[in-house]
Design a protein around this motif. Structure first.
Motif, short mmCIF file in Angstrom:
data_model
loop_
_atom_site.label_atom_id
_atom_site.label_comp_id
_atom_site.label_asym_id
_atom_site.label_seq_id
_atom_site.Cartn_x
_atom_site.Cartn_y
_atom_site.Cartn_z
N ASP A 244 100.06 58.67 44.82
CA ASP A 244 101.22 59.57 44.72
C ASP A 244 102.10 59.48 45.96
N VAL A 245 101.47 59.33 47.11
CA VAL A 245 102.20 59.38 48.38
C VAL A 245 102.63 58.00 48.86
N THR A 246 101.79 56.99 48.64
CA THR A 246 102.03 55.68 49.26
C THR A 246 102.36 54.56 48.28
N SER A 247 102.15 54.79 46.98
CA SER A 247 102.29 53.78 45.92
C SER A 247 101.16 52.75 45.96
N LYS A 248 100.24 52.89 46.90
CA LYS A 248 99.08 51.99 46.98
C LYS A 248 97.89 52.65 46.26
N THR A 249 97.11 51.82 45.57
CA THR A 249 95.96 52.34 44.84
C THR A 249 94.70 52.24 45.69
N VAL A 250 94.13 53.36 46.03
CA VAL A 250 92.86 53.42 46.75
C VAL A 250 91.95 54.34 45.94
N ILE A 251 90.95 53.74 45.28
CA ILE A 251 90.06 54.48 44.40
C ILE A 251 88.65 54.47 44.97
N SER A 252 88.03 55.63 45.00
CA SER A 252 86.64 55.71 45.43
C SER A 252 86.03 57.00 44.89
N ALA A 253 84.79 56.89 44.45
CA ALA A 253 84.06 58.06 43.98
C ALA A 253 82.57 57.83 44.22
N SER A 254 81.84 58.90 44.35
CA SER A 254 80.39 58.79 44.51
C SER A 254 79.71 59.34 43.27
#
Length: 324
Positions: A244-254
């Motif tokens: 939303d803020v950077t247009s870059k996709t950073v996905i992580s979940a535990s």
């Protein structure tokens, strides 16, 4: 009388044989008939500990025996996981695996682990919790994620982590790669420890998961500035995703799920699997998880084990970020 005397020992033996058979069947059917211990490989007070203690009373309700949460922190989770793999496979010792933390440890070429995924059999996954990026309420250098990123491009900031290649560590590495930030991860034994260090001002940024910081954020004690998910968390609808803020996709979940030592009997495993499925479908359990901001994500045993194996392959795909 003579005939009776000859037949009686045979009948007695047959009777004893049937009694033995019934006793064996009763013993098999009795599981569980004593307390069950659930190993959590991290300190008390962290997300996995909270997850376990939320589920335990609902398992007790189904199984009709006490379910005790046992914390065995150390070695970024491996003290608990090795102990779990080596426990007596009778169903009375089960425990949580945390991924991608365990997946990273299995991939790390510098680590010699005495256990592997095949040393466990999956009961079921309980939680899938997206990452959260957190700053202190009294932070003066930045007040939102956009300002944090801009500051971190020219200043080194320390972040929390709970294991090399764990979800929080991977977020730090992915942000540095995608956004050019200068975050440096500091390793802790568990979220409870890392959160304490962060709140005490010893670490700049808390990298954690939504469920582990939901209450603090809801009470206004911290400021969650971004989540590492494809869409906003239903528990923090005002908090943007990194994209939303950077247009870059950073996905992580535990993920956090229950497993047993691999040699557990099929009957006892089925009992535990059925109990977990019943427990997670209890409306009171679901309401409790929602109140805690923990993302309930039940997966049956075989599906959960497939997800764990996929995590191992995914970690291999980002091993260059970790330096492997």
């Amino acid at each position: 009388m003579t005939t009776v005397k000859k037949i009686t020992p045979v009948l007695a033996a047959a009777s004893l044989g049937l009694a033995g058979l019934f006793a064996t069947q009763t013993a098999l059917a009795a599981f569980p008939d004593k307390p069950i211990n659930v190993i959590v490989a991290y300190s008390a007070g962290g997300g996995t500990d909270t997850t376990a203690r939320t589920l335990a009373p609902f398992l007790e309700k189904v199984l009709k025996v006490p379910v005790n949460v046992v914390n065995r922190p150390g070695g970024s989770g491996w003290v608990g996981w090795v102990g779990l793999a080596n426990a007596k496979p009778d169903g009375y010792t089960i425990g949580y695996l945390n991924s991608p933390n365990i997946a990273s440890g299995l991939v790390n070429p510098a680590m010699e682990r005495p256990v592997k995924l095949d040393d466990f059999v999956a009961i079921g996954n309980q939680v899938s919790d997206p990452g959260a990026i957190v700053i202190r309420k009294d932070e003066k250098r930045f007040s939102n994620f956009k300002e944090l990123v801009e500051y971190a491009k020219t200043h080194e900031l320390t972040t929390t982590a709970t294991g090399v290649g764990g979800d929080d560590h991977l977020v730090t590495l992915k942000l540095n790669k995608e956004l050019g930030t200068q975050f440096r991860a500091i390793q802790f034994e568990g979220t409870a420890d890392s959160r304490t260090a962060f709140l005490g001002g010893h670490v700049d940024i808390l990298m954690t998961s939504v469920g582990e910081v939901y209450t603090l954020n809801d009470n206004g004690q911290v400021n969650v500035v971004a989540v590492t998910a494809r869409k906003r968390s239903p528990f923090m609808k005002d908090v943007p995703t990194v994209q939303d803020v950077t247009s870059k996709t950073v996905i992580s979940a535990s993920t956090r799920g229950l497993v047993a030592p691999k040699a557990i009997s099929a009957d006892n495993l089925k009992t535990l699997r059925d109990a977990m499925q019943t427990a997670v479908n209890d409306p009171d359990y679901q309401a409790k998880m929602k109140s805690l901001g923990i993302g309930a994500d039940y997966m049956a045993g075989p599906e959960y084990m497939s997800a764990l194996k996929k995590d191992v392959e995914d970690i291999k795909g980002v091993s260059d970020l970790i330096g492997w």
